[in-house]
Design a protein around this motif. Structure first.
Motif, PDB file in Angstrom:
ATOM      1  N   LEU A  92       1.031  -1.246  -0.109  1.00 49.17           N
ATOM      2  CA  LEU A  92       0.452   0.339  -0.198  1.00 49.17           C
ATOM      3  C   LEU A  92       0.643   1.354   0.049  1.00 49.17           C
ATOM      4  N   VAL A  93       0.080   1.822   0.002  1.00 47.11           N
ATOM      5  CA  VAL A  93       0.989   3.799  -0.845  1.00 47.11           C
ATOM      6  C   VAL A  93      -0.015   4.611   0.092  1.00 47.11           C
ATOM      7  N   ARG A  94       0.621   5.133   0.914  1.00 49.42           N
ATOM      8  CA  ARG A  94      -0.488   6.486   1.696  1.00 49.42           C
ATOM      9  C   ARG A  94       0.374   7.402   1.468  1.00 49.42           C
ATOM     10  N   ALA A  95      -0.632   8.681   1.366  1.00 49.76           N
ATOM     11  CA  ALA A  95      -0.622   9.702   0.983  1.00 49.76           C
ATOM     12  C   ALA A  95       0.374  10.361   2.006  1.00 49.76           C
ATOM     13  N   ASP A  96       0.736   9.995   3.136  1.00 43.72           N
ATOM     14  CA  ASP A  96       1.225  10.545   3.899  1.00 43.72           C
ATOM     15  C   ASP A  96       2.844  10.500   4.032  1.00 43.72           C
ATOM     16  N   ALA A  97       2.804   9.160   2.774  1.00 43.11           N
ATOM     17  CA  ALA A  97       4.939   8.371   3.471  1.00 43.11           C
ATOM     18  C   ALA A  97       4.310   7.849   1.807  1.00 43.11           C
ATOM     19  N   PRO A  98       5.339   8.659   0.956  1.00 42.93           N
ATOM     20  CA  PRO A  98       5.222   8.059  -0.671  1.00 42.93           C
ATOM     21  C   PRO A  98       5.947   6.818  -0.765  1.00 42.93           C
ATOM     22  N   GLU A  99       6.875   6.259   0.410  1.00 45.71           N
ATOM     23  CA  GLU A  99       7.578   4.737   0.460  1.00 45.71           C
ATOM     24  C   GLU A  99       6.407   3.354   0.176  1.00 45.71           C
ATOM     25  N   PRO A 100       6.509   2.938  -0.357  1.00 49.31           N
ATOM     26  CA  PRO A 100       5.195   1.768  -0.375  1.00 49.31           C
ATOM     27  C   PRO A 100       5.541   0.991   1.275  1.00 49.31           C
ATOM     28  N   VAL A 101       4.757   0.331   1.816  1.00 45.68           N
ATOM     29  CA  VAL A 101       4.318  -0.453   2.612  1.00 45.68           C
ATOM     30  C   VAL A 101       4.408  -1.911   2.466  1.00 45.68           C
ATOM     31  N   TYR A 102       4.885  -2.547   2.409  1.00 40.08           N
ATOM     32  CA  TYR A 102       4.556  -4.616   2.192  1.00 40.08           C
ATOM     33  C   TYR A 102       3.598  -4.706   3.232  1.00 40.08           C
ATOM     34  N   VAL A 103       3.283  -5.836   3.107  1.00 35.06           N
ATOM     35  CA  VAL A 103       1.859  -5.852   4.302  1.00 35.06           C
ATOM     36  C   VAL A 103       2.143  -8.146   3.408  1.00 35.06           C
ATOM     37  N   GLY A 104       2.987  -8.391   5.070  1.00 32.47           N
ATOM     38  CA  GLY A 104       2.874 -10.286   5.022  1.00 32.47           C
ATOM     39  C   GLY A 104       1.750 -10.883   5.886  1.00 32.47           C
TER      40      GLY A 104
END
Length: 718
Positions: A92-104
């Motif tokens: 996911l990519v948040r509006a307040d954090a451009p680096e993607p967060v990978y979910v596992g």
């Protein structure tokens, strides 16, 4: 042939546009780091697990701590080995954090401590499941992967803002979830973690306090929610950990438990106890259905379970007459008041069969007090020993407080009318007679709640016997060692008289092994559990609910069901039904979208159930297959099944209502009741009119029809 054959992506030619490096290069780099971290952690966990197993066995609490650590390391290692890169569900990519967060499936960090995967249950991962276009939860975009044998063979992008369109392939018409619905089924429930929907996720993450009812029609994902909620609560709520009681998951039947057996381990939870109601009582394995509907209804009443207390109480009434006890010093009268005092000394909550030791201890003190004057300066231990060896007194105590077997106690209710009338005074005389049967232990499913209550109230019949045997053995050993010590002291001619130390009582006691009563293998399903999940809960009788609640003193439950699928009817609301069985803190969540059953099948099933249950919560199907419900004659059964197998190399089918049809590895043959909770690509109903009339027949037809994920065939007799 694929358009990209290197790295983690293996996309087919038709998805060539998705293989553009501008779209997947970041994922390739990140997942390569995930692969390295998985290899490193597998090596590290293997070494730590080996070291823990080789370590010298500790004592006391340290044993439990070590075993818990071995289980934790082993579970983590199995998860990493099983999934590898498949651990990653998406990003996911948040509006307040451009680096993607990978979910596992689990959290993962590299050697430097950088977070590579966020556990799907963590708060940071919640938007991955909960975001919708109406409520994007701060997301710019979301990507979900489809894995096949360790490679990504497709992915889906969803965008929630205009900025999210930048850098994405043309978006698919279908979401990842809807696309997955057309996949063939297997004998095990599919892995759907990556495609949990927002309405389902909200229930998964709801708090554990009190009882939560998850009500929904066929195909709404109730079982998916129940299983994922179990894993989520174990992760997020420390009050539910295995050391605090853990979680019990109760399913409707054995085929269902086999079908869902892989889900919790795939979510990293291996310690959850799963069972059917039959499994909770030893007699459940062979119990037959109750043939008489009136008898079944009488035993379904929670008051019948409550009748176990007065049934046991009759055996805990002190003798009305006194007893003379003969001793070497004097004859002592044990009055009825003395008996009452001894019986009253039993601590509240002590199981009946574990109480004789307390009764005996109290009686001994009463008798020792009465003997003090007569026995003069005789040591009190000598008095107690003499009383323990008095066979007449031992027999009197056993008669006054007998050890009982739960099967005998319940069996007596069905063979001694006066006993049943006393324990269940609300029963009419005709009902008392109806409940009698020639064979008291011809157990039926309706008997199981009473047997369970009796077993809990009575406790282990062997506990008291083992304690008495051990006490007698220890006493004999003390006497033998005392004699040996006396002989050694008498023969000691040393100047310091070293052997005289053996006269010390502490030293003599130290020579005797006073280990605790040998432990009995604990009943893993007896509880108490910190949380209990009940699937297909609409089928439980009031009496059966007592079996569940006895194992969940916290009253923290997830209750999953559909009132319209209750074979014996469910006319009242959930809160009224549950209040009657003892639950007053009840919340309800409703699922209304059918993700499993095609609209063509659901339309036919809806007509069936509404004819008997007009207010049924019939869900709305999200997809159509274009395949209408087929109808034919029973004579076509073989041709229908053979034709489907020839056309479909994968998938599963089920024939419902034809016991003579022999199932295979891909085609099951089940009754409507055993089909509940399962799903198949093809369902063939054989002579559905024979399922019965009224609510029960309609529910059986409705349940069987809605097991189909692709096609339904209805075969009738001429």
């Amino acid at each position: 042939m694929t358009s990209l054959t290197t790295g983690v992506f293996a996309l087919p030619d038709r998805l060539a546009r998705k293989a553009d490096p501008a779209l997947v290069a970041d994922d390739e780099r990140h997942l390569a780091a995930v692969a390295r971290a998985v290899r490193e952690q597998v090596d590290d966990l293997t070494d730590r697990l080996d070291a823990a197993r080789r370590a010298p066995a500790p004592l006391g609490q340290a044993v439990l701590d070590r075993d818990a650590e071995i289980r934790r390391l082993g579970a983590r290692l199995r998860t990493l080995r099983r999934f590898g890169l498949d651990l990653c569900l998406g990003r996911l990519v948040r509006a307040d954090a451009p680096e993607p967060v990978y979910v596992g499936r689990v959290g993962l960090t590299d050697a430097a401590g950088r977070q590579l995967l966020v556990d799907w249950r963590a708060p940071a991962a919640e938007p991955f499941f909960a975001a919708t276009h109406a409520d994007p939860r701060g997301l710019v975009s979301r990507r979900r992967y489809r894995w096949t044998r360790g490679r990504i063979t497709d992915y889906w992008d969803e965008v929630f803002t205009a900025e999210g369109l930048v850098g994405h392939a043309a978006l698919d018409d279908q979401s990842a979830f809807v696309a997955s619905l057309a996949e063939s089924r297997s004998p095990r429930m599919r892995d759907v973690l990556a495609t949990i929907q927002a309405d389902q996720d909200a229930i998964v993450r709801a708090g554990s306090r009190g009882a939560l009812v998850v009500d929904g029609g066929p195909g709404t994902g109730k079982t998916v929610v129940a299983l994922h909620r179990t894993a989520y609560l174990l992760y997020s709520d420390p009050r539910l950990g295995h050391r605090r009681g853990g979680v019990l998951f109760v399913g409707p039947h054995r085929p269902y438990l086999a079908y869902v057996a892989d889900v919790l381990p795939s979510l990293g939870e291996e310690g959850v106890q799963t069972a059917t109601l039959r499994d909770l009582v030893p007699e459940g394995a062979t119990a037959a259905a109750e043939a008489d509907a009136r008898v079944a209804a009488l035993k379904a009443d929670a008051r019948m379970v409550a009748a176990i207390e007065p049934a046991v109480g009759l055996y805990e009434e002190p003798p009305a007459e006194g007893t003379e006890v003969t001793t070497p010093w004097a004859d002592v009268w044990l009055s009825s008041a003395d008996w009452a005092e001894a019986f009253g000394a039993v601590e509240p909550g002590t199981p009946h069969n574990e109480a004789p030791d307390q009764v005996w201890e109290a009686l001994t003190e009463i008798l020792v007090d009465k003997l003090r004057d007569e026995a003069g300066d005789v040591d009190e231990d000598v008095l107690r020993r003499a009383l323990r060896q008095d066979r007449d007194l031992v027999r009197a105590v056993r008669r006054a407080w007998p050890v009982l077997e739960p099967t005998d106690l319940v069996g007596d209710l069905w063979t001694v009318p006066a006993y049943l009338r006393r324990c269940a005074p609300w029963l009419e005389r005709d009902d008392v007679q109806r409940l009698q049967r020639p064979d008291p232990q011809a157990w039926t499913v309706a008997d199981l709640p009473l047997l369970d209550a009796a077993r809990r109230r009575l406790g282990d019949a062997e506990v008291s016997r083992r304690r008495r045997r051990q006490a007698a053995a220890a006493e004999a050993e003390r006497e033998r060692r005392a004699d040996v010590a006396a002989d050694l002291v008498a023969a000691d001619d040393s100047e310091l008289m070293v052997m005289s130390m053996l006269r010390g009582q502490d030293l003599q006691d130290a020579l005797v092994d006073d280990a605790a009563v040998p432990a009995v293998e604990p009943d893993a399903l007896a509880g108490p559990f910190a949380h209990v999940v009940v699937d297909e809960a609409q089928e439980l009788t009031d009496a059966e609910w007592q079996m569940v609640l006895a194992r969940c003193p916290s009253r923290s439950l997830t209750i999953v069901g559909d009132r319209a699928q209750a074979r014996h009817g469910f006319p009242e609301p959930w809160d009224a039904r549950l209040a009657r069985v003892g639950l007053d803190r009840v919340r309800q969540a409703t699922l209304t979208v059918n993700y499993r059953t095609p609209a063509e099948v659901m339309a036919a099933a809806e007509r069936v159930i509404r004819a008997a249950v007009p207010d049924a919560n019939v869900p709305t199907s999200v997809r159509r297959t274009g395949v209408p419900v087929r109808r034919g004659s029973v004579a076509e059964l073989g041709a229908v099944v053979d034709g489907w197998l020839a056309e479909h190399a994968e998938g599963t089918a089920c024939v419902v209502g034809e016991p003579s049809f022999a199932g295979t590895d891909r085609v099951a043959s089940l009754t409507p009741a055993l089909a509940k909770g399962l799903e198949f690509d093809l369902v063939v109903l054989v002579d559905p009119d024979a399922f019965g009339t009224g609510v029960e027949g309609a529910v059986d037809r409705y349940v069987a029809m809605t097991r189909a994920t692709q096609e339904l065939v209805v075969l009738t007799r001429p």
